[in-house]
Write a protein that holds these residues in place. Structure first.
Motif, PDB file in Angstrom:
ATOM      1  N   SER A   1       0.940  -1.080  -0.003  1.00  0.00           N
ATOM      2  CA  SER A   1       0.068  -0.127  -0.012  1.00  0.00           C
ATOM      3  C   SER A   1       0.866   1.295   0.041  1.00  0.00           C
ATOM      4  CB  SER A   1      -1.001  -0.088   1.223  1.00  0.00           C
ATOM      5  OG  SER A   1      -0.142  -0.216   2.418  1.00  0.00           O
TER       6      SER A   1
ATOM      7  N   GLU B   1       6.364   6.169  -6.223  1.00  0.00           N
ATOM      8  CA  GLU B   1       5.391   6.559  -4.849  1.00  0.00           C
ATOM      9  C   GLU B   1       6.072   6.412  -3.588  1.00  0.00           C
ATOM     10  OE1 GLU B   1       1.986   4.066  -5.956  1.00  0.00           O
ATOM     11  OE2 GLU B   1       3.202   2.230  -6.124  1.00  0.00           O
ATOM     12  N   TYR B   2       5.596   6.774  -2.483  1.00  0.00           N
ATOM     13  CA  TYR B   2       6.294   6.716  -1.427  1.00  0.00           C
ATOM     14  C   TYR B   2       5.564   5.486  -0.647  1.00  0.00           C
ATOM     15  CZ  TYR B   2       8.713  10.877  -1.406  1.00  0.00           C
ATOM     16  OH  TYR B   2       9.326  12.121  -1.811  1.00  0.00           O
TER      17      TYR B   2
ATOM     18  N   ASP C   1       5.411   3.217   2.935  1.00  0.00           N
ATOM     19  CA  ASP C   1       5.775   3.042   4.471  1.00  0.00           C
ATOM     20  C   ASP C   1       6.278   1.840   4.565  1.00  0.00           C
ATOM     21  OD1 ASP C   1       5.856   2.792   7.160  1.00  0.00           O
ATOM     22  OD2 ASP C   1       4.133   3.936   7.523  1.00  0.00           O
TER      23      ASP C   1
ATOM     24  N   LYS D   1       7.826  15.552   1.777  1.00  0.00           N
ATOM     25  CA  LYS D   1       6.917  15.822   0.461  1.00  0.00           C
ATOM     26  C   LYS D   1       7.557  16.866  -0.392  1.00  0.00           C
ATOM     27  CE  LYS D   1       3.053  16.721   2.691  1.00  0.00           C
ATOM     28  NZ  LYS D   1       1.934  17.450   3.145  1.00  0.00           N
TER      29      LYS D   1
ATOM     30  N   CYS E   1       1.666   5.464   0.157  1.00  0.00           N
ATOM     31  CA  CYS E   1       1.329   6.482   1.128  1.00  0.00           C
ATOM     32  C   CYS E   1       0.498   7.621   0.365  1.00  0.00           C
ATOM     33  CB  CYS E   1       2.507   7.172   1.752  1.00  0.00           C
ATOM     34  SG  CYS E   1       3.330   6.090   2.733  1.00  0.00           S
ATOM     35  N   LYS E   2      -0.484   8.137   1.120  1.00  0.00           N
ATOM     36  CA  LYS E   2      -0.886   9.279   0.621  1.00  0.00           C
ATOM     37  C   LYS E   2      -0.146  10.408   0.772  1.00  0.00           C
ATOM     38  CE  LYS E   2      -5.742   7.888   1.242  1.00  0.00           C
ATOM     39  NZ  LYS E   2      -5.786   7.233   2.572  1.00  0.00           N
ATOM     40  N   GLU E   3      -0.294  11.627  -0.044  1.00  0.00           N
ATOM     41  CA  GLU E   3       0.465  12.718   0.195  1.00  0.00           C
ATOM     42  C   GLU E   3       0.636  13.300   1.545  1.00  0.00           C
ATOM     43  OE1 GLU E   3       1.612  14.956  -3.108  1.00  0.00           O
ATOM     44  OE2 GLU E   3       2.165  16.624  -2.029  1.00  0.00           O
ATOM     45  N   GLU E   4      -0.524  13.389   2.226  1.00  0.00           N
ATOM     46  CA  GLU E   4      -0.786  13.964   3.654  1.00  0.00           C
ATOM     47  C   GLU E   4      -0.157  13.440   4.510  1.00  0.00           C
ATOM     48  OE1 GLU E   4      -3.456  13.240   1.283  1.00  0.00           O
ATOM     49  OE2 GLU E   4      -5.057  12.344   2.611  1.00  0.00           O
ATOM     50  N   GLU E   5       0.230  11.869   4.355  1.00  0.00           N
ATOM     51  CA  GLU E   5       0.778  11.104   5.507  1.00  0.00           C
ATOM     52  C   GLU E   5       2.459  11.479   5.620  1.00  0.00           C
ATOM     53  OE1 GLU E   5       0.027   6.961   5.334  1.00  0.00           O
ATOM     54  OE2 GLU E   5      -1.411   7.313   3.678  1.00  0.00           O
TER      55      GLU E   5
END
Ligand code: FAD
Length: 431
Positions: free
Chosen positions: A68, A153-154, A156, A80, A70-74
């Motif tokens: 999964s 993508e990032y 975690d 970022k 990460c979403k940018e806001e995480e």
């Protein structure tokens, strides 16, 4: 007991298994804590690059293979911002203020470009960037993902741990086979007769550098297989719920001399070998870490990471010597060619990681190969760290992704040695 014998000469032996076990008991808690920090847990990767060597096996249907993103806001602010920056350099040097960095033009390229900005055209600037990127790529032992590619993508890493996924069979074996058969060097007799594929039984027929290459690959393979045995999914049945845990049977099957034609114990020695290579690189680059900010945008976090890195370095001193890179590429007649070959083979292995047919395995495979490639980049960086200092005007630099992969790869090797101790004590408990 001695796993460092590279040429059979005792003076080349750096540490024995017991010494590294003892050292790792000190280091393991520190590296395990270090990689939970924000700087190290967010890894930027492209898991969608096509396999350059054969048609993709198709999407993996195994549930435990999924990753999964990460979403940018995480993401922390500093990380970022890095994602948006062209070139994505790291080099957040101490000495400059956080404000300057978050605004960020902190990579060396950008600093240099900034200085000559007003006098050059955009076209020249692009040419300069391309030249700089080419120059950096020359030093690299790995093909890094293109920062501007759309699949970046990032991830975690803590949320996507390396563990048993069920990935096996033809696809997995093709990758390992390709590494040993096509990318490791082949042992030959003094008269040029080939001994075929390298194994732990004929590896001594090769020169030091080629042995190092094989042992690093085999050590990585051993580490991956220890993790999947140590964090194994026991399927539930009836009232028994599925659970994750250590699977001694699986470990035995993979490393017992009887089930591996006598090779298992040597593969485990190669794990220790890979560990000392990565540790040596971390120690060698100590002056570089001194100047690295490990910038995330959170001052408290960054200081904590800087301090933990220093603790790690202090604990490492208890091992008098680790891997000795100075023994490699010494013969003036062949050193340059051999080094180039070594790089080419290693870069190829990094490309093969895009052929791994399970996303989770691909993620950790890419990260660890990149981590070992970063270790080699540090070890063979020329004379950057010779006098124990690092000149910040040096052309040598590491991107955040390289730093993240080096420390995480070392963390995996350290965790494997730790699990190995557990398996050994389980064995004793069984007898
Ligand atoms: P394999 O491990 O596939 O080995 C193939 C052959 O290589 C063996 O038969 C043996 O002859 C030789 N060999 C084995 N170990 C070594 C060694 N250390 N050194 C030298 N030669 C050796 N599975 C997971 O569950 N989780 C993961 O995270 C994961 N990550 C992976 C990452 C990569 C890059 C790859 C290629 C595979 C990964 N796998 C993972 C799959 C796993 O490594 C095995 O391939 C799989 O479990 C099948 O094992 P196997 O018994 O067929 O032997």
């Amino acid at each position: 007991r001695c796993f460092c014998e590279l040429s059979g000469k005792p003076e080349e032996c750096c540490c024995d298994v017991e010494t590294v076990d003892k050292l790792n008991r000190e280091i393991h808690p520190v590296i395990s804590e270090l990689v939970t920090n924000n700087f190290f847990k967010f890894f930027r990767v492209n898991l969608n690059r096509p396999c350059p060597f054969w048609p993709d096996d198709g999407a993996c249907a195994l549930r435990d293979c999924s990753v999964s993103a990460c979403k940018e806001e995480e993401l922390p602010e500093g990380i970022k911002a890095e994602g948006r920056r062209p070139g994505n350099g790291s080099l957040n040097r101490k000495g400059s203020t956080h404000k300057t960095q978050s605004n960020s033009e902190s990579s060396e390229n950008e600093t240099v470009l900034g200085e000559i900005d007003s006098t050059i055209s955009d076209e020249d600037k692009q040419a300069f960037e391309a030249w700089q990127a080419h120059d950096d790529a020359e030093d690299n032992f790995c093909e890094l993902d293109d920062e501007s590619s759309s699949g970046m993508e990032y991830v975690d890493l803590l949320r996507n741990p390396e563990r048993f996924t069920g990935y096996a069979g033809f696809s997995a074996q093709r990758v390992w086979n390709n590494i040993y058969k096509e990318n490791c060097f082949k042992p030959t007799s003094p008269y040029g007769k080939s001994y075929g594929v390298v194994t732990s039984k004929n590896v001594d027929k090769m020169c030091l550098e080629k042995r190092v290459f094989y042992r690093m690959m085999s050590g990585l393979h051993a580490s991956i297989n220890i993790h999947l045995s140590a964090i194994y999914l026991f399927k539930g049945s009836g009232f028994l719920k599925p659970r994750w845990g250590e699977n001694l049977e699986e470990f035995r099957r993979r490393f017992d001399p009887e089930t591996t034609g006598g090779e298992g114990p040597t593969w485990l020695k190669n794990l220790y070998f890979a560990y000392t290579v990565a540790l040596r690189a971390i120690i060698k680059a100590a002056p570089f870490w001194e100047q690295e900010q490990f910038y995330t945008g959170d001052y408290g976090d960054d200081i904590e990471v800087q301090e933990l890195v220093q603790v790690l370095l202090a604990k490492s001193k208890t091992c008098p010597s680790t891997f000795d890179e100075k023994l490699m590429f010494r013969n003036p007649a062949s050193a340059n060619i051999l080094k180039e070959e070594f790089k080419l083979h290693f870069r190829n292995v990094s490309r093969i990681m895009d052929c791994v047919g399970c996303d989770k395995c691909r993620l950790w495979g890419k990260l660890q190969v990149q981590g070992l490639g970063t270790a080699l980049k540090i070890l063979f960086s020329g004379h950057e760290f010779d006098d124990g200092k690092f000149d910040k005007n040096s052309h040598f630099h590491l991107k955040r992704t390289e730093i993240v992969s080096l420390f995480n790869a070392f963390g995996r090797l350290s965790s494997s040695i730790n699990y190995l101790q557990k398996f050994k004590s389980m064995e004793h408990g069984h007898r």
